[in-house]
Motif scaffolding. Sequence first.
Motif, PDB file in Angstrom:
ATOM      1  N   THR A 279       0.830  -1.206   0.000  1.00 34.00           N
ATOM      2  CA  THR A 279       0.000   0.000   0.000  1.00 34.00           C
ATOM      3  C   THR A 279       0.863   1.254   0.000  1.00 34.00           C
ATOM      4  O   THR A 279       0.595   2.223  -0.724  1.00 34.00           O
ATOM      5  N   ASP A 280       1.921   1.237   0.790  1.00 42.14           N
ATOM      6  CA  ASP A 280       2.843   2.366   0.898  1.00 42.14           C
ATOM      7  C   ASP A 280       3.487   2.684  -0.447  1.00 42.14           C
ATOM      8  O   ASP A 280       3.438   3.827  -0.936  1.00 42.14           O
ATOM      9  N   VAL A 281       4.103   1.691  -1.084  1.00 43.72           N
ATOM     10  CA  VAL A 281       4.851   1.960  -2.313  1.00 43.72           C
ATOM     11  C   VAL A 281       3.920   2.224  -3.493  1.00 43.72           C
ATOM     12  O   VAL A 281       4.274   2.998  -4.402  1.00 43.72           O
ATOM     13  N   ARG A 282       2.733   1.630  -3.492  1.00 42.42           N
ATOM     14  CA  ARG A 282       1.758   1.906  -4.555  1.00 42.42           C
ATOM     15  C   ARG A 282       1.248   3.339  -4.442  1.00 42.42           C
ATOM     16  O   ARG A 282       1.178   4.068  -5.438  1.00 42.42           O
ATOM     17  N   ARG A 283       0.889   3.746  -3.217  1.00 42.83           N
ATOM     18  CA  ARG A 283       0.379   5.107  -3.000  1.00 42.83           C
ATOM     19  C   ARG A 283       1.422   6.155  -3.367  1.00 42.83           C
ATOM     20  O   ARG A 283       1.111   7.146  -4.030  1.00 42.83           O
ATOM     21  N   THR A 284       2.670   5.927  -2.968  1.00 48.08           N
ATOM     22  CA  THR A 284       3.726   6.899  -3.245  1.00 48.08           C
ATOM     23  C   THR A 284       3.994   7.006  -4.734  1.00 48.08           C
ATOM     24  O   THR A 284       4.119   8.110  -5.283  1.00 48.08           O
TER      25      THR A 284
END
Length: 275
Positions: free
Chosen positions: A94-99
């Motif tokens: 979720t973190d790397v997709r959102r960023t």
Amino acid sequence: MTVDVEEHFQVSAFETLVRRADWDDFPSRVEGNVDRILELFAAHATPATFFVLGWIAERHPAMVRRIAAAGHEIASHGWDHVRVPHQDAEEFRTDVRRTKALLEDVSGSAVRGYRAASFSISSAVPWAHDVLAEEGYAYSSSIYPIRHDLYGAHDGPAEPYSPNPDLPLIEIPVSAARFGQQAIPCGGGGYFRLLPYRLSRWAIARVRRDEGRRSVFYFHPWEIDPEQPRPDGLTLRTRVRHYTNQARMEGRLAQVLDDFDWGRMDRVFGELIST
């Protein structure tokens, strides 16, 4: 040449002193520092890769656009500087997709690179590289093959390598020179500020000339900012690591830009990075 774009209060060493919930209460200094870095790179005709926190890009989108417009690569530093082992695989995804989505929307360019907070990809998170590949990243630069109490993989590869041959992602470690069984850090950051410049120059030259490898160098915008506010409660070790030679850092960067040729990660390692 790479820059990890984060505020002065977001470093891992301050985690017990500065709550994430209070970040918006601190004075922001990142834009002024980044603009100085852009001027420095322009003066030395140096294109670079900027690994930007999503938290920063959300609050300073015009700055991200200035970086991209100046010809530099925009890459991901994750959302808010959480070390990878502090997340499970789905939280990390979720973190790397959102960023990635935000940086691409703000900059108008594809985001292909990633760097973990505090170089925190290791054997403790064997799924991390696979998640990055599945989320569309082409490379990571999240390994520093040195010994350090907060980060580093002293037994990690010094050369770029494929963590999973079945997936199109390459890991490109930050540089350390080999001297017998010892690894001498020459990838920038605190070591670059703390050690004599001639030692860093010698080690970078050794990596390039004697070991036949391309160098990966990094620093942070706050490292050129000796006027930044200081939180209470810092240990002597943290004060020494974080603040030593900040007033000299910009001059040292100018010297290393003069002494060596540098470029963007996606171009220097272009033949290794999947399209």
